[in-house]
Design a protein around this motif. Sequence first.
Motif, short mmCIF file in Angstrom:
data_model
loop_
_atom_site.label_atom_id
_atom_site.label_comp_id
_atom_site.label_asym_id
_atom_site.label_seq_id
_atom_site.Cartn_x
_atom_site.Cartn_y
_atom_site.Cartn_z
N ALA A 31 0.80 -1.22 0.00
CA ALA A 31 0.00 0.00 0.00
C ALA A 31 0.83 1.27 0.00
O ALA A 31 0.31 2.36 0.19
CB ALA A 31 -0.93 0.00 1.21
N SER A 32 2.15 1.16 -0.23
CA SER A 32 3.00 2.35 -0.18
C SER A 32 2.59 3.39 -1.21
O SER A 32 2.59 4.59 -0.94
CB SER A 32 4.47 1.94 -0.40
N GLY A 33 2.23 2.96 -2.43
CA GLY A 33 1.82 3.92 -3.46
C GLY A 33 0.56 4.65 -3.09
O GLY A 33 0.44 5.86 -3.30
N LEU A 34 -0.43 3.94 -2.52
CA LEU A 34 -1.68 4.55 -2.09
C LEU A 34 -1.42 5.59 -1.00
O LEU A 34 -1.98 6.69 -1.02
CB LEU A 34 -2.63 3.47 -1.58
N VAL A 35 -0.55 5.25 -0.05
CA VAL A 35 -0.21 6.19 1.02
C VAL A 35 0.44 7.44 0.46
O VAL A 35 0.11 8.58 0.84
CB VAL A 35 0.74 5.49 2.04
N LEU A 36 1.38 7.25 -0.47
CA LEU A 36 2.08 8.38 -1.05
C LEU A 36 1.13 9.30 -1.81
O LEU A 36 1.19 10.53 -1.69
CB LEU A 36 3.19 7.87 -1.98
N ARG A 37 0.20 8.72 -2.58
CA ARG A 37 -0.75 9.55 -3.32
C ARG A 37 -1.70 10.29 -2.40
O ARG A 37 -2.06 11.43 -2.65
CB ARG A 37 -1.55 8.65 -4.29
N SER A 38 -2.10 9.66 -1.29
CA SER A 38 -3.02 10.32 -0.37
C SER A 38 -2.35 11.48 0.36
O SER A 38 -3.01 12.47 0.70
CB SER A 38 -3.57 9.31 0.64
N LEU A 39 -1.05 11.40 0.59
CA LEU A 39 -0.34 12.47 1.28
C LEU A 39 0.04 13.61 0.35
O LEU A 39 0.14 14.77 0.78
CB LEU A 39 0.93 11.91 1.95
N THR A 40 0.25 13.31 -0.91
CA THR A 40 0.69 14.35 -1.85
C THR A 40 -0.44 14.84 -2.74
O THR A 40 -0.20 15.68 -3.62
CB THR A 40 1.84 13.82 -2.72
#
Length: 465
Positions: A57-66
């Motif tokens: 889920a690292s990509g999902l986390v990154l997109r939600s933060l940026t």
Amino acid sequence: MWRGLSALATRAARAPRRLCARRSSGAGPWAPGSTIFALSSGQGRCAIAVIRTSGPASGLVLRSLTASREPPPARSACLRLLRHPRSGEPLDRALVLWFPGSVPGLRPAEAGEFTRRAFAHGKLSLTEVEGLADLIHAETEAQRRQALRQLDGELGQLCRGWAETLTKALAHVEAYIDFGEDDNLEEDVLEQADKDVRALEAALGSHLRDARRGQRLRSGAHIVVTGPPNAGKSSLVNLLSRKPVSIVSPEPGTTRDVLETSVDLAGFPVLLSDTAGLREGVGAVEQEGVRRAHQRLEQADLILGVLDASDLASPSSCSFLDTVVAPLVAQSPDSCGQRLLLLLNKSDLLPTSTRDSDTALLGMPYLLLSCRTGAGLDGLLQALKTELAAVCGDPSTGPPLLTRARHQHHLQSCLDALSHYQPATDLALAAEALRLARRHLSHLTGGGGTEEVLDLIFRDFCVGK
């Protein structure tokens, strides 16, 4: 390959500690399919903080933060505005690094879990993992050098070379078992295998006879300061540790218990023990202190014997020379016994005209020192560096050291297995001995799949490593 990794380098360490203190339900420690996160740069306030995630889920986390549909270009640092994933409130500007391969379930990382994943995916051997742990906890220059050598894979490479020797010997033995009567088989195949195995036995024996140098370098050598009362033992401990560890008084028998402190001496880790003055006919409390002093002497790696240079003819000095110093000096230079440095303190009280004649009566090597003026301290530190290099090993030169009891155990087990290698008696049993020996070497570098061993090794890692 890791299935996903991203890192956010922010300007302030605002990540709450509670993020690393709980585990999400249904995701046990070391679960390979979960996504983990941690403050990788350590706790406390600092100018820059690194927040690290790994997992699907690292990509999902990154997109939600940026607030971005797409992550930044792979393996390129990009400046992005971080926003709260729900409210959209700006949090900070951060450099974002994205290592793709991503998708669901986020939980706090366990201590050492990032490194454990690297080990599980073959990016680090177990000995390299131990080197990283030692580097994190290194407190002296010698410990740092030793940890770096192990992290660079020197010990692992040595063990893999030994394993290749065993594999080749095993192949030769099994070939002889299967094709011993075949004319195409080289005549000296068994002789070559036997020669290689005997050379390996010698190499293993040499490493096992290192007198636990690597373990001392990792955990610290034990130096005991001893001598008759009022010789200046406590003054020496305070001088070497650069802090008031012991009470200094002209009254004999001030130190009645063992006082210990950890010290960095010439780059080596040391546990320095100040002990009660050795003498007879004292009260019950001081007698117990003398008993404990003798007990510490038996445990010491290096003994600093301290005498009053201005009072060498006193009964207490003579008794110390006869009962403690003389037996240690009489040891064979090739033995693995305790090492001794004899110090004559209070050299500032010796008249120059009588200094040589008074000390020549000792008939053994010594160092002159004045704890009051500091004269002779440089010579003592140089002598300590030489002695500690002999006790702990020099991490800058020579073969890699065995830093843990686990290393000693597996190498000894490998050597024990090779003792049953007798091809002239039974080739099948000889082949089995080689298989067992090779298995022990694989346990040393790869853990052998034993979860209890892995848990023990990773237990002392930092969260975020």
